[in-house]
Structures are given as C-alpha cells and as structure tokens.
Write an enzyme that holds these catalytic residues in place. Structure first.
Site, PDB file in Angstrom:
ATOM      1  N   ASP A  43      10.211   8.665   3.101  1.00 19.35           N
ATOM      2  CA  ASP A  43      11.074   8.568   1.914  1.00 19.35           C
ATOM      3  C   ASP A  43      12.535   8.859   2.255  1.00 19.35           C
ATOM      4  OD1 ASP A  43       8.627   8.266   0.698  1.00 19.35           O
ATOM      5  OD2 ASP A  43       8.594  10.259  -0.210  1.00 19.35           O
ATOM      6  N   ARG A  67       8.815 -19.715  -5.162  1.00 17.81           N
ATOM      7  CA  ARG A  67       8.381 -18.593  -5.999  1.00 17.81           C
ATOM      8  C   ARG A  67       9.380 -17.438  -6.010  1.00 17.81           C
ATOM      9  NH1 ARG A  67       2.116 -18.060  -3.855  1.00 17.81           N
ATOM     10  NH2 ARG A  67       1.316 -19.859  -4.975  1.00 17.81           N
ATOM     11  N   MET A 103       7.153   2.224  -1.053  1.00 19.63           N
ATOM     12  CA  MET A 103       7.037   3.642  -1.405  1.00 19.63           C
ATOM     13  C   MET A 103       8.443   4.251  -1.471  1.00 19.63           C
ATOM     14  SD  MET A 103       3.771   5.140   0.643  1.00 19.63           S
ATOM     15  CE  MET A 103       2.119   4.966  -0.014  1.00 19.63           C
ATOM     16  N   GLY A 104       8.506   5.566  -1.488  1.00 19.34           N
ATOM     17  CA  GLY A 104       9.801   6.241  -1.489  1.00 19.34           C
ATOM     18  C   GLY A 104       9.954   7.284  -2.569  1.00 19.34           C
ATOM     19  N   ARG A 105       8.949   7.359  -3.454  1.00 17.37           N
ATOM     20  CA  ARG A 105       8.972   8.302  -4.575  1.00 17.37           C
ATOM     21  C   ARG A 105      10.273   8.140  -5.379  1.00 17.37           C
ATOM     22  NH1 ARG A 105       4.859  12.187  -4.360  1.00 17.37           N
ATOM     23  NH2 ARG A 105       4.955  12.565  -2.149  1.00 17.37           N
ATOM     24  N   GLU A 118       8.999   1.985  -5.627  1.00 10.17           N
ATOM     25  CA  GLU A 118       7.981   2.418  -6.597  1.00 10.17           C
ATOM     26  C   GLU A 118       8.572   3.279  -7.722  1.00 10.17           C
ATOM     27  OE1 GLU A 118       5.044   4.778  -4.504  1.00 10.17           O
ATOM     28  OE2 GLU A 118       6.507   6.303  -3.923  1.00 10.17           O
ATOM     29  N   ARG A 120       5.135 -13.491  -8.051  1.00 14.57           N
ATOM     30  CA  ARG A 120       4.006 -12.808  -7.396  1.00 14.57           C
ATOM     31  C   ARG A 120       4.436 -11.465  -6.817  1.00 14.57           C
ATOM     32  NH1 ARG A 120      -0.027 -16.821  -6.564  1.00 14.57           N
ATOM     33  NH2 ARG A 120      -1.286 -15.226  -5.564  1.00 14.57           N
ATOM     34  N   ARG A 144       3.182   3.843   6.016  1.00 14.05           N
ATOM     35  CA  ARG A 144       3.111   5.149   6.688  1.00 14.05           C
ATOM     36  C   ARG A 144       2.322   5.077   7.991  1.00 14.05           C
ATOM     37  NH1 ARG A 144       1.745   8.827   1.804  1.00 14.05           N
ATOM     38  NH2 ARG A 144      -0.112   9.348   2.994  1.00 14.05           N
TER      39      ARG A 144
HETATM   40  O1  F6P Z   1       6.130  11.055   0.376  1.00 11.02           O
HETATM   41  C1  F6P Z   1       5.559  10.015   1.094  1.00 11.02           C
HETATM   42  C2  F6P Z   1       4.782   9.087   0.192  1.00 11.02           C
HETATM   43  O2  F6P Z   1       4.263   8.038   0.974  1.00 11.02           O
HETATM   44  C3  F6P Z   1       5.577   8.542  -1.006  1.00 11.02           C
HETATM   45  O3  F6P Z   1       6.449   7.505  -0.640  1.00 11.02           O
HETATM   46  C4  F6P Z   1       4.468   8.132  -1.926  1.00 11.02           C
HETATM   47  O4  F6P Z   1       4.894   8.122  -3.279  1.00 11.02           O
HETATM   48  C5  F6P Z   1       3.433   9.198  -1.691  1.00 11.02           C
HETATM   49  O5  F6P Z   1       3.693   9.762  -0.415  1.00 11.02           O
HETATM   50  C6  F6P Z   1       2.010   8.693  -1.728  1.00 11.02           C
HETATM   51  O6  F6P Z   1       1.143   9.761  -1.459  1.00 11.02           O
HETATM   52  P1  F6P Z   1      -0.453   9.562  -1.359  1.00 11.02           P
HETATM   53  O7  F6P Z   1      -0.743   8.982  -0.015  1.00 11.02           O
HETATM   54  O8  F6P Z   1      -1.006  10.935  -1.504  1.00 11.02           O
HETATM   55  O9  F6P Z   1      -0.851   8.665  -2.483  1.00 11.02           O
END
Ligand code: F6P
Length: 354
Positions: free
Chosen positions: A133, A168, A175-177, A227, A271, A280
């Site tokens: 993140d 399209r 991800m990235g919170r 996300e 899409r 990850r």
């Molecule tokens: O903090 C790393 C991260 O991959 C975030 O980007 C993501 O929101 C979260 O962890 C997902 O965690 P988990 O694997 O527990 O669903």
C-alpha cells in the site's frame, strides 16, 4: 558474556521482499555480533501461542528471491485484544522465558502499532516497514510496493489489448486500502486513461464523458481504480466487516459497482478485473530484494546500537530511523499537490473529477 538473542517476526499481509529482510536481519546479526535469532511463527499469533524456531545461517540462505514469508504471518491478531483479552503481560513473560534481548517486527502500519505497544510494555522492539500500500509514515517507498506496481502495470498493459481489440472500457481494481499510491503509480506506468483514487472523490458523469470521447476517437478506455476510491458524497465499497480484526473493514468490489453505474450510460461494453492477492504474491523485484536487504541490515544495526522503540525509515532516498510512536496510528496518503498527480493531469489523465 552470553550472545544476544533476538526474536524476529513478520506481521500483517504478506508482501514481496519479506524473505530478503528475514535473511538480511539474521545474517547481519549472526555475522556482526554472533547473535542468536529466533523466528516467531505467524506474526503476533506466534507470540501468543508460543511458537518459535531458531533461525540459523543455513535456514535463511537462498531465500532472498522467494515471495511470501518463511515465518508465516497473520493480519487478524492484535495482542491487545485477541480472544477478548490483552496478551501483553503473557508475551513479555514469554520473551523473558526465551531470554530475548529484543524483537524485530517486520510489518505495515498495524504491526508498527503492535510493535510500539509491545515496546512500551517492556519487550524492546525495532520495526521494519513493509506494505504494497506504500502508506507507512516516514517511508517514501515501502518494501513490496515496487513489485506490486510492476504486477499491476503488467495487468493494465494486458487488459489494454483486449480493450483495443473489442472497443471496451476496461476497469482494473487494485489494492491499497485508503491510499492511492499503487493505483497512481501503476496507472501512470501503464498509461491508464482514468485513475480513481481514495484521495480524490470521483463523479460518474466525468468518467462517462471521458469514455464517450475516447470511444469516438480511440475505441477503448483503461481505468485503474483503487479499492478505496469512492464517489463524491458516496461511500466506500466494503466487501466484508470482520469483527475482532485489527483492521475490521475489508475493502473490495468498487470496480463492479462502477460497471453497474457506467454500463447503462455507455454504448461500449464495460468490464472489470479485480487483481486481488496477485498483487501481493510472487517473487520480489530486484528493487525489493535490494531494499529488503538494506532495511534488514539497518534493523540489525538499530538492534546492535540499542535503538529500541524505533522503526527503519526511508526519506529523501536515505535510510534512517524514527520513533515507533511517530508511525503508529498514522497513514501516508497521496497529497493533493503531489508531482505525480500534477504531471498526470498535465498529460490529460482524468481522475474522475468534474
Ligand atoms: O495492506 C495490504 C492489503 O493487501 C491491502 O491493500 C488490502 O486492502 C488488504 O491488505 C487485504 O487484506 P486480506 O488479505 O486480509 O484480505
């Protein structure tokens, strides 16, 4: 005089480069001061369930190129509130039984908060930052981020060819919170047309306008959406709420929500691809292997110098140290005046703003 004994754990979500840190911490401590290193299994859970194993030179040889973590990890356990109680006294007592001189905790913001709490409770701790993140305070490029950017960039490049072939709108959810670093950097690297970040609320009408204009001119549109992105005045898209976790809200699903909002307004097919844990996983990039080695060696130096209660930092290209208290509970998001945002806007990238 007996040799130093140091515990080592990885906490939070896995990230590419963790094994490079484990290797560097262990080898530095053995090589430079003949220390004994005890690997704690599954992060904080191993401290609670008393699961450790000795890490010798051979155990960590040849692991620098491997993804994941040799020690296992957990991101659902806080020693402050596991199974309804506080485990800090138990953990400090266990560390005394093990005759630990201190702990090295490798992890993200959640793990740094745990490291800070343990350090102040009597288990001397040094932190090493990692997260795809890239949102840890005082760390401008955290371990795992470089590899994740490369993975997301490749995914965006790949969906672009389908977008071009079929005319399209292709959305890719990263991800990235609550931080947009991953979507921003990969989006720029892959020449995404629209990048949606948690830091900039978007408007559906603005996204529609860009897609329509591109459909007329270039057939396809690539959208990189973090996300944690949300519409102006709207909510985060939450996949699940898991009570008892240090971070109970699991984000995810914003790309599918956008498909349902955009499709009725566009002629082009829309899409979504959600990258998930692909981001990850896998082998760390050369950059993350080197960074893992540098921060691991720096953590071993902090241990040798007795700089407990500190985390290895990375600011203005230099490795240093900051107190864990300056990191715990803080998040580093993309500032509104960041040069990457300014540059992207200057070349016509849309952030979904009106
Ligand atoms: O903090 C790393 C991260 O991959 C975030 O980007 C993501 O929101 C979260 O962890 C997902 O965690 P988990 O694997 O527990 O669903």
């Amino acid at each position: 005089m007996r040799s130093m004994r140091i515990g080592l754990l990885t906490g939070g979500g896995d990230a590419p480069g963790l094994n490079a840190v484990i290797r560097a911490v262990t080898k530095s401590l053995i090589h430079q001061c003949g220390a004994e290193v005890l690997g704690i299994e599954d992060g904080a859970l191993g401290l609670i369930e008393r699961r450790v194993r000795t890490l010798g030179w051979q155990d960590v040889s040849g692991i620098g190129a491997l993804g994941g973590t040799l020690l296992g990890t957990s991101n659902r356990v806080s020693p402050l509130s596991y199974q309804g109680r506080d485990w800090r006294d138990d953990i400090v007592a266990y560390a005394r039984e093990l005759r630990l001189d201190g702990l090295v905790a490798i992890g993200g913001d959640g793990t740094m908060a745990i490291a800070d709490a343990l350090d102040r409770h009597g288990l001397r701790t040094v932190g090493v930052p990692k997260t795809i993140d890239n949102d840890i305070a005082h760390v401008e490029r955290s371990l795992g981020f470089d590899t994740a950017v490369a993975t997301v960039t490749e995914a965006l490049d790949r969906v672009q060819t389908t977008g071009q072939s079929h005319g399209r709108v292709m959305l890719v959810e990263t991800m990235g919170r609550n931080a947009g670093w991953l979507a921003l950097e990969a989006g720029l690297a892959a020449s995404a047309d629209i990048i949606l970040l948690p830091e900039i609320d978007h408007e559906i009408e603005a996204i529609v306008a860009v897609c329509r204009e591109r459909a007329a001119r270039q057939r396809f549109t690539v959208v990189c959406v973090a996300e944690g992105a949300k519409p102006r005045g709207g909510q985060l898209t939450v996949q699940a709420v898991e009570a008892g976790r240090p971070e109970p809200v699991r984000l995810g699903g914003v790309a599918e929500v956008l498909v349902s909002q955009l499709q009725p307004l566009l002629q082009s097919e829309v899409r979504a691809t959600v990258l998930g844990h692909v981001q990850r996983g896998g082998a760390p990039s050369p950059g993350d292997r080197v960074l893992g080695t540098l921060v691991g060696n720096a953590a071993a130096r902090l241990v040798r110098e007795g700089a407990w209660g500190h985390m290895v930092s990375l600011e203005q290209g230099r490795i240093g140290q900051v107190p864990l208290t300056a990191v715990a509970g803080r998040t580093r998001t993309v500032p509104a005046d960041h040069p990457m945002l300014q540059c992207a806007r200057a070349i016509g990238v849309s952030f979904g703003e009106a």
